[in-house]
Design a protein around this motif. Sequence first.
Motif, PDB file in Angstrom:
ATOM      1  N   VAL A  84       0.825  -1.202   0.000  1.00  0.00           N
ATOM      2  CA  VAL A  84       0.000   0.000   0.000  1.00  0.00           C
ATOM      3  C   VAL A  84       0.864   1.258   0.000  1.00  0.00           C
ATOM      4  O   VAL A  84       1.862   1.338   0.714  1.00  0.00           O
ATOM      5  N   VAL A  85       0.475   2.212  -0.819  1.00  0.00           N
ATOM      6  CA  VAL A  85       1.069   3.548  -0.786  1.00  0.00           C
ATOM      7  C   VAL A  85      -0.067   4.516  -0.485  1.00  0.00           C
ATOM      8  O   VAL A  85      -1.136   4.420  -1.085  1.00  0.00           O
ATOM      9  N   ILE A  86       0.158   5.422   0.456  1.00  0.00           N
ATOM     10  CA  ILE A  86      -0.874   6.417   0.773  1.00  0.00           C
ATOM     11  C   ILE A  86      -0.453   7.759   0.194  1.00  0.00           C
ATOM     12  O   ILE A  86       0.716   8.143   0.289  1.00  0.00           O
ATOM     13  N   VAL A  87      -1.382   8.442  -0.434  1.00  0.00           N
ATOM     14  CA  VAL A  87      -1.138   9.830  -0.819  1.00  0.00           C
ATOM     15  C   VAL A  87      -2.054  10.652   0.075  1.00  0.00           C
ATOM     16  O   VAL A  87      -3.279  10.542  -0.015  1.00  0.00           O
ATOM     17  N   SER A  88      -1.464  11.397   0.999  1.00  0.00           N
ATOM     18  CA  SER A  88      -2.273  12.086   2.003  1.00  0.00           C
ATOM     19  C   SER A  88      -2.192  13.598   1.876  1.00  0.00           C
ATOM     20  O   SER A  88      -1.116  14.185   1.889  1.00  0.00           O
ATOM     21  N   SER A  89      -3.341  14.224   1.776  1.00  0.00           N
ATOM     22  CA  SER A  89      -3.448  15.676   1.876  1.00  0.00           C
ATOM     23  C   SER A  89      -3.584  16.022   3.348  1.00  0.00           C
ATOM     24  O   SER A  89      -3.603  15.132   4.195  1.00  0.00           O
TER      25      SER A  89
END
Length: 373
Positions: free
Chosen positions: A46-51
């Motif tokens: 899993v890769v998270i792209v978080s704002s």
Amino acid sequence: MDLAGAKRIVVKVGSALVAGQDGADRHWLAAFAGDLKRLVARGQQVVIVSSGAVALGRRRLALPKRPLTLPEKQAAAAAGQSALMRAWEEALEPHAMTCAQILLTRDDTEVRRRWLNARATMETLLALGVIPVVNENDTVVTEEIRVGDNDRLSARVAQMVGADVLVLLSDVDGLYTADPRRDPNAEHVGRIARLTPEIEAMAGGANAQAGVGTGGMATKLQAARIASAAGCVTVITMGHRPSPLWAVEHGEKATVVEASTTPKAAYKAWIGGSLSPAGVLVVDEGAAAAVLRGKSLLAAGVRRVEGRFDKGDAVVIRDEAGAEIARGLSRYEAADAVRICGLKSEAIEGVLGYTSGPVVHADDLAVAALGSS
Ligand code: GLU
């Protein structure tokens, strides 16, 4: 559902989910971490792209409610990014999951050397079982050179890591034929095989403004377009649930945009078409035949090295008559490739003090269409 079978998943988490009224929304993050753990326990990466950096930072710096100037936004991002990472760490740690911060700019996804470096780091982290948490490096980019929204950034990340599924957690459960809050006849669109101008028009108008984050439905479909061309399926679904990934796997509403190719084919097309090669490897007959069958190019079959290139650069592979047979990424810089020309694989380490295996690995090889030169 596509999610359960995916090997690599990029999940975009918007500001509205991460940043609660008084700082990070620890409640949601804690529940979401459990949802992620389920994927990790199944062996999925899993890769998270978080704002959320700007949203958390503006509170931390007590900036006024009016729209922020760019320098204020950048200051907020700087102050908020560390708070954001702390929130992710605190959420993931109880599940024995480790995360790592990656801040990218648009250049990092477009300039080849930087793209390869970012990709290599991401691969290393994933191999170590770490969850990369990505955001745009807001403090160093100006308005003109920003990706601007994390929907599109997450699609670039999905392309970079060859993800098979991109999940955009939103505050709507997908695309509707019209704005569901105004039009009672609006219908939910469950699956999109191909993004047509008609479908993109649905995301135009009022629907485009759905949500409080930077990206509306239009940027989500733009992201889906990038992902689709990279071989990645996009799932747009409601994030305001404790376990949004579990929910979507169990039939909750979502809009699924299919991929138009596979990640592997997209990667090979990228090597074959959109990279300008920095050098040439001239190979003997045996190696040429092997490469044409999709096998790795070994040092033993390389006769000559031309040009100056770094490890990871694209090179053209030619036969001794000068015909181009493939393009690929070299695992050695030019000077080292010269030194190992014609050597057996076992001899490489003795000469260079290290080995990176074949000169061009089969995975990084795009065989030219027959007849091209
Ligand atoms: N990079 C921005 C942030 O962390 C968010 C951009 C977006 O929400 O799309 O606040």
